[in-house]
Design a protein around this motif. Structure first.
Motif, PDB file in Angstrom:
ATOM      1  N   TYR A 275       0.970  -1.557   0.088  1.00 33.15           N
ATOM      2  CA  TYR A 275       0.368   0.157   0.044  1.00 33.15           C
ATOM      3  C   TYR A 275       0.932   1.088   0.333  1.00 33.15           C
TER       4      TYR A 275
ATOM      5  N   TRP B 192     -15.230  10.653  19.081  1.00 39.53           N
ATOM      6  CA  TRP B 192     -15.443  11.130  20.552  1.00 39.53           C
ATOM      7  C   TRP B 192     -15.458  12.306  21.230  1.00 39.53           C
TER       8      TRP B 192
ATOM      9  N   THR C 121       6.938  15.981  15.717  1.00 37.72           N
ATOM     10  CA  THR C 121       7.201  14.638  15.967  1.00 37.72           C
ATOM     11  C   THR C 121       6.285  14.624  16.979  1.00 37.72           C
TER      12      THR C 121
ATOM     13  N   SER D 108      -2.609  14.989  21.385  1.00 38.61           N
ATOM     14  CA  SER D 108      -3.723  13.390  21.251  1.00 38.61           C
ATOM     15  C   SER D 108      -3.898  13.055  22.736  1.00 38.61           C
TER      16      SER D 108
ATOM     17  N   LEU E  83     -11.496  13.417  27.373  1.00 40.35           N
ATOM     18  CA  LEU E  83     -12.200  12.396  27.029  1.00 40.35           C
ATOM     19  C   LEU E  83     -12.848  11.811  28.428  1.00 40.35           C
TER      20      LEU E  83
ATOM     21  N   PHE F  35     -16.137  11.640  30.586  1.00 36.08           N
ATOM     22  CA  PHE F  35     -16.559  10.618  31.107  1.00 36.08           C
ATOM     23  C   PHE F  35     -16.611  10.627  33.204  1.00 36.08           C
TER      24      PHE F  35
ATOM     25  N   PHE G 280     -17.003   5.757  36.904  1.00 38.05           N
ATOM     26  CA  PHE G 280     -16.978   4.923  35.980  1.00 38.05           C
ATOM     27  C   PHE G 280     -17.955   3.709  35.616  1.00 38.05           C
TER      28      PHE G 280
ATOM     29  N   ILE H 215      -3.868   3.931  23.481  1.00 33.36           N
ATOM     30  CA  ILE H 215      -3.386   4.802  24.788  1.00 33.36           C
ATOM     31  C   ILE H 215      -1.465   3.533  24.640  1.00 33.36           C
TER      32      ILE H 215
ATOM     33  N   GLY I 181       3.988   4.687  19.298  1.00 31.58           N
ATOM     34  CA  GLY I 181       4.285   5.651  17.969  1.00 31.58           C
ATOM     35  C   GLY I 181       4.996   6.671  18.391  1.00 31.58           C
ATOM     36  N   ILE I 182       5.083   6.631  20.089  1.00 27.31           N
ATOM     37  CA  ILE I 182       6.109   7.885  20.260  1.00 27.31           C
ATOM     38  C   ILE I 182       7.973   7.159  20.931  1.00 27.31           C
TER      39      ILE I 182
ATOM     40  N   HIS J  40      12.097  -0.047  13.447  1.00 25.33           N
ATOM     41  CA  HIS J  40      12.069   0.379  11.925  1.00 25.33           C
ATOM     42  C   HIS J  40      12.049  -0.968  10.866  1.00 25.33           C
ATOM     43  N   ASN J  41      11.149  -1.216  10.312  1.00 28.10           N
ATOM     44  CA  ASN J  41      11.133  -2.513   9.846  1.00 28.10           C
ATOM     45  C   ASN J  41      11.024  -3.579  10.340  1.00 28.10           C
TER      46      ASN J  41
ATOM     47  N   VAL K 132       6.902  -2.208  14.242  1.00 26.14           N
ATOM     48  CA  VAL K 132       5.409  -1.406  13.275  1.00 26.14           C
ATOM     49  C   VAL K 132       4.442  -2.005  12.838  1.00 26.14           C
TER      50      VAL K 132
ATOM     51  N   HIS L 189       2.532  -2.057  15.696  1.00 21.97           N
ATOM     52  CA  HIS L 189       1.590  -0.389  16.230  1.00 21.97           C
ATOM     53  C   HIS L 189       0.445   0.293  14.810  1.00 21.97           C
TER      54      HIS L 189
ATOM     55  N   ARG M 282       9.112  -7.454   8.888  1.00 19.01           N
ATOM     56  CA  ARG M 282       7.441  -7.241   8.889  1.00 19.01           C
ATOM     57  C   ARG M 282       8.064  -7.169   6.452  1.00 19.01           C
TER      58      ARG M 282
HETATM   59 FE1  HAS Z   1       2.265   5.421  13.505  1.00 19.36          FE
HETATM   60  C1  HAS Z   1       4.279   4.545  11.846  1.00 19.36           C
HETATM   61  C2  HAS Z   1       4.689   7.705  15.183  1.00 19.36           C
HETATM   62  C3  HAS Z   1       0.122   7.571  15.670  1.00 19.36           C
HETATM   63  C4  HAS Z   1      -0.680   4.383  12.156  1.00 19.36           C
HETATM   64  N1  HAS Z   1       2.042   4.508  12.271  1.00 19.36           N
HETATM   65  C5  HAS Z   1       3.048   4.036  11.008  1.00 19.36           C
HETATM   66  C6  HAS Z   1       2.386   3.179  10.247  1.00 19.36           C
HETATM   67  C7  HAS Z   1       0.769   3.497  10.162  1.00 19.36           C
HETATM   68  C8  HAS Z   1       0.665   4.282  11.413  1.00 19.36           C
HETATM   69  C9  HAS Z   1       0.003   2.549   9.528  1.00 19.36           C
HETATM   70  O1  HAS Z   1       7.660   8.026  14.232  1.00 19.36           O
HETATM   71  C10 HAS Z   1       3.494   2.263   9.123  1.00 19.36           C
HETATM   72  C11 HAS Z   1       3.915   2.944   8.133  1.00 19.36           C
HETATM   73  C12 HAS Z   1       4.079   2.541   7.060  1.00 19.36           C
HETATM   74  O2  HAS Z   1       3.366   1.261   6.425  1.00 19.36           O
HETATM   75  O3  HAS Z   1       5.678   1.455   7.472  1.00 19.36           O
HETATM   76  N2  HAS Z   1       2.366   7.107  15.282  1.00 19.36           N
HETATM   77  C13 HAS Z   1       3.467   7.491  15.979  1.00 19.36           C
HETATM   78  C14 HAS Z   1       3.154   8.698  16.468  1.00 19.36           C
HETATM   79  C15 HAS Z   1       1.578   8.909  16.848  1.00 19.36           C
HETATM   80  C16 HAS Z   1       1.842   8.330  16.004  1.00 19.36           C
HETATM   81  C17 HAS Z   1       4.581   9.661  17.551  1.00 19.36           C
HETATM   82  N3  HAS Z   1       0.310   6.104  13.635  1.00 19.36           N
HETATM   83  C18 HAS Z   1      -0.593   6.557  14.676  1.00 19.36           C
HETATM   84  C19 HAS Z   1      -1.725   6.976  14.301  1.00 19.36           C
HETATM   85  C20 HAS Z   1      -1.906   5.859  13.671  1.00 19.36           C
HETATM   86  C21 HAS Z   1      -0.919   5.329  13.441  1.00 19.36           C
HETATM   87  C22 HAS Z   1      -2.787   7.310  15.027  1.00 19.36           C
HETATM   88  C23 HAS Z   1      -3.254   5.510  13.276  1.00 19.36           C
HETATM   89  C24 HAS Z   1      -4.153   5.881  13.215  1.00 19.36           C
HETATM   90  N4  HAS Z   1       4.012   5.628  13.157  1.00 19.36           N
HETATM   91  C25 HAS Z   1       4.961   6.894  14.107  1.00 19.36           C
HETATM   92  C26 HAS Z   1       6.734   6.223  13.144  1.00 19.36           C
HETATM   93  C27 HAS Z   1       6.085   5.395  12.956  1.00 19.36           C
HETATM   94  C28 HAS Z   1       4.710   5.314  12.160  1.00 19.36           C
HETATM   95  C29 HAS Z   1       7.725   6.844  13.708  1.00 19.36           C
HETATM   96  C30 HAS Z   1       7.463   5.122  11.687  1.00 19.36           C
HETATM   97  C31 HAS Z   1       8.502   3.853  12.296  1.00 19.36           C
HETATM   98  C32 HAS Z   1       9.413   2.832  11.011  1.00 19.36           C
HETATM   99  O4  HAS Z   1      10.167   2.358  11.945  1.00 19.36           O
HETATM  100  O5  HAS Z   1       8.504   2.447  10.153  1.00 19.36           O
HETATM  101  C33 HAS Z   1       1.340   9.516  17.766  1.00 19.36           C
HETATM  102  O6  HAS Z   1      -0.014  10.593  17.206  1.00 19.36           O
HETATM  103  C34 HAS Z   1       0.814   8.849  18.882  1.00 19.36           C
HETATM  104  C35 HAS Z   1      -0.058   9.314  20.254  1.00 19.36           C
HETATM  105  C36 HAS Z   1      -1.166   8.925  20.714  1.00 19.36           C
HETATM  106  C37 HAS Z   1      -1.075   8.738  21.948  1.00 19.36           C
HETATM  107  C38 HAS Z   1      -2.244   8.381  22.973  1.00 19.36           C
HETATM  108  C39 HAS Z   1      -3.424   9.214  23.277  1.00 19.36           C
HETATM  109  C40 HAS Z   1      -4.561   8.820  23.890  1.00 19.36           C
HETATM  110  C41 HAS Z   1      -6.013   8.420  23.437  1.00 19.36           C
HETATM  111  C42 HAS Z   1      -6.807   7.604  23.990  1.00 19.36           C
HETATM  112  C43 HAS Z   1      -6.858   7.733  25.463  1.00 19.36           C
HETATM  113  C44 HAS Z   1      -8.326   6.865  26.596  1.00 19.36           C
HETATM  114  C45 HAS Z   1      -9.288   7.077  27.376  1.00 19.36           C
HETATM  115  C46 HAS Z   1     -10.019   6.108  27.319  1.00 19.36           C
HETATM  116  C47 HAS Z   1     -10.116   8.237  27.001  1.00 19.36           C
HETATM  117  C48 HAS Z   1      -0.034   9.595  23.248  1.00 19.36           C
HETATM  118  C49 HAS Z   1      -6.861   9.946  23.208  1.00 19.36           C
HETATM  119  C50 HAS Z   1      -9.578   5.504  29.049  1.00 19.36           C
HETATM  120  C51 HAS Z   1     -10.010   4.357  29.235  1.00 19.36           C
HETATM  121  C52 HAS Z   1      -8.947   3.518  30.743  1.00 19.36           C
HETATM  122  C53 HAS Z   1      -9.846   2.785  31.667  1.00 19.36           C
HETATM  123  C54 HAS Z   1      -7.812   4.131  30.670  1.00 19.36           C
END
Ligand code: HAS
Length: 544
Positions: free
Chosen positions: A119, A233, A288, A295, A302, A306, A322, A343, A349-350, A362-363, A367, A370, A435
């Motif tokens: 893809y 959300w 990044t 997020s 959220l 809740f 809860f 989470i 991702g970080i 990587h690779n 990933v 993730h 991968r």
């Molecule tokens: Fe990623 C690779 C870094 C987010 C998708 N990512 C990928 C690939 C995809 C993808 C498809 O830096 C592969 C691409 C390929 O084919 O080569 N990603 C990040 C970072 C974030 C991140 C820093 N990725 C996503 C999201 C995706 C996605 C969103 C799809 C929707 N990603 C990378 C990096 C790679 C990578 C490198 C390359 C790696 C490599 O070597 O090839 C950030 O945006 C993430 C921030 C998110 C948070 C979490 C917040 C949590 C929330 C939920 C709250 C929960 C509640 C419920 C309230 C900090 C908002 C609580 C309830 C309880 C009971 C506890």
């Protein structure tokens, strides 16, 4: 507010194609999982890479894009009076047709074995030009969808001078604005590089440039998937749980931050690529880590939503609120499971984004783990949760207790499948398992043989996911054609308190210009560098 028929038809047409693509993608997904796990051997005429390409294209590009446009159109219509103005609908339908034609072209080429390029279609792997043209039509069609939403909101604004755009419509515009910026990269790559090269009009291709343009698009692409889930959300969930939107301004701020920060970060996918000086990679790493902030704001908001809802329902003590959340309601429970998965997904991702740690993962199949947690669980489960009320709302039917129960069962099956599959992928990735490889024991190398049990667990997870997907498709068919007639609410939450939306938040020229400046700072020099200094004559590598 009930969506009128023309708006509902447009939205439903997108959502149904999305779930058709989802069902097909699930079949391909299971096949490639079983092949990779060594459980089956795919025939030569439908080999692993072909099936993996089909799975990725159908799931990551088609299911998401069609669903997102259908959902966002409905959100714009719902919050601007229940209908879409005729010019907006016309643009929406042009977009739908272009996307469908593009999909068919790409499908034919993948199935014919002319486009086993996965893809990400990295050059110098070459597909038939018609695959790229199909992909281009998909993108152009999605632009038309975006224009439709811009037009609808613009017309509403003209009639409602001085009022801020309703939150859900604002989020739709922000998501599609982000998409317009992101797709510039892939449009340039496909039109100026891949199509001329695959037709044979130019003999070679600048591989470094093509990867840079792809990842200019590739990271904001993941936020194009994520933001509609965040919209659900922020806006729909509060109403479903009987609460309020914690803060309208906070929600808008996080969306604007995504517009600013989601593009100038593409090098975090290229940390191990040659041809990009390390200081530029480091700069993208810093940005990044900044795009993580919206997020974290979302997570905070959220939890607050809740807790407020739970306490309003009489929940007391530290965690009593809860228990008051509607755990038996698939419209809440399914997206909630997605949030929980996000989470570890976000934490992974970080890890990826941390320059040195990426050298480990990587690779590797880490990933893949993730993105099955992020897009495959957080986003997909949110889309399932949306489908449970959106489809009956659009078709004038009811979400019955049986369909709700099927939704809950589906979520448990899907969640367990992902836990097994993605968990094994993360662990195997740390062992260095690559991968994107078909089944191999690397000539019975003992290390590779030691991976096999967990590869088997991955395959079991894949089978569960397939079962989950089929339950979902069954439920979509039921809700579209067979559920009893009635009215299903389109839930939209009210803000907890009235807030003045800063005027800057709707000054799109200013916001887009700010994003452009950041992109120029992050990309201008490396792009010029990679165009000017591409080694001429190196096989497969030249400037266009
Ligand atoms: Fe990623 C690779 C870094 C987010 C998708 N990512 C990928 C690939 C995809 C993808 C498809 O830096 C592969 C691409 C390929 O084919 O080569 N990603 C990040 C970072 C974030 C991140 C820093 N990725 C996503 C999201 C995706 C996605 C969103 C799809 C929707 N990603 C990378 C990096 C790679 C990578 C490198 C390359 C790696 C490599 O070597 O090839 C950030 O945006 C993430 C921030 C998110 C948070 C979490 C917040 C949590 C929330 C939920 C709250 C929960 C509640 C419920 C309230 C900090 C908002 C609580 C309830 C309880 C009971 C506890």
């Amino acid at each position: 507010v009930q969506l009128d028929r023309p708006a509902a038809r447009l939205s439903l047409a997108h959502v149904l194609v999305a779930f058709l693509a989802f069902g097909i993608a699930a079949i391909f997904g299971m096949l490639q999982g079983l092949d990779r796990g060594g459980v089956i051997t795919l025939p030569k005429w439908l080999n692993y890479y072909q099936v993996l390409t089909a799975h990725g294209v159908y799931m990551a590009l088609l299911f998401t894009t069609f669903f997102i446009i259908g959902f966002l159109f409905s959100g714009v219509a719902r919050t601007t009076g229940g209908s879409l103005p005729a010019p907006a609908r016309r643009l929406g339908w042009i977009g739908w047709w272009l996307m469908v034609i593009g999909t068919l072209m790409a499908t034919v080429e993948v199935l014919a074995g002319n486009a086993s390029v996965l893809y990400t279609f990295y050059a110098p792997m070459k597909a038939s030009p018609y695959f790229y043209i199909g992909a281009a039509l998909l993108v152009v069609g999605s632009w038309f969808g975006g224009y439709g939403m811009f037009v609808a909101t613009h017309i509403w604004k003209k009639k409602n001078r001085g009022k801020p755009t309703p939150l859900l419509a604002f989020m739709a515009v922000a998501t599609m604005a982000l998409w317009q910026i992101a797709t510039i990269g892939v449009a340039l790559e496909v039109l100026l590089q891949l199509i001329p090269w695959s037709f044979g009009w130019v003999p070679t291709i600048n591989v470094l440039l093509s990867r840079m343009l792809l990842w200019f698009f590739g990271h904001p692409l993941v936020y194009f998937w994520l933001l509609p889930a965040y919209a659900m959300w922020y806006v729909n969930i509060p109403r479903i749980i009987g609460g309020k939107v914690f803060s309208d301004t906070l929600a808008r701020t996080s969306f604007l931050l995504f517009i600013l920060l989601s593009t100038p970060v593409g090098f975090h996918h290229q940390l191990l690529d040659p041809g990009i000086p390390p200081q530029w990679k480091f700069f993208h790493v810093v940005l990044t880590l900044m795009v993580v902030v919206p997020s974290l704001m979302t997570a905070f908001s959220l939890f607050a939503t809740f807790e407020m809802a739970g306490r309003a329902k009489g929940g007391t003590g530290l965690f009593g609120w809860f228990k008051k959340l509607p755990w038996g309601d698939a419209r809440f429970m399914v997206p909630f499971m997605g949030m929980v998965a996000f989470i570890p997904g976000g934490a992974g991702g970080i890890v990826n984004a941390s320059y040195q740690l990426d050298e480990v993962v990587h690779n590797t199949i880490w990933v893949t783990g993730h993105f099955h947690l992020t897009v495959g669980t957080a986003v997909a489960m949110t889309f399932f949760g949306i489908a449970y009320w959106l489809i009956p709302h659009l078709t004038g039917r009811k979400l019955t207790p049986a369909a709700n129960r099927a939704g809950l069962i589906q979520a448990v099956v899907w969640g367990t499948g992902m836990l097994l599959m993605s968990g094994s992928m993360h662990y195997l990735g740390l062992l260095g398992v690559p991968r994107r490889t078909a089944y191999t024991t690397y000539m019975n190398d003992p290390t590779a043989l030691s991976w096999m049990p967990l590869q088997g667990v991955m395959a079991v997870g894949g089978v569960l996911l397939f079962i989950g997907a089929m339950i979902m498709v069954g439920n979509v068919i039921y809700l579209t054609w067979f559920a009893p007639k009635g009215f299903e609410e389109y839930p939209v939450g009210e803000p907890a308190q009235q807030e003045e939306v800063p005027r800057l938040y709707e000054r799109w020229p200013v916001i887009i210009s700010l994003a452009a400046v950041l992109i120029l700072v992050a990309y201008a020099y490396p792009l010029i560098d990679v165009i000017q200094n591409a080694p001429p004559g190196a096989p497969g590598i030249r400037t266009w």
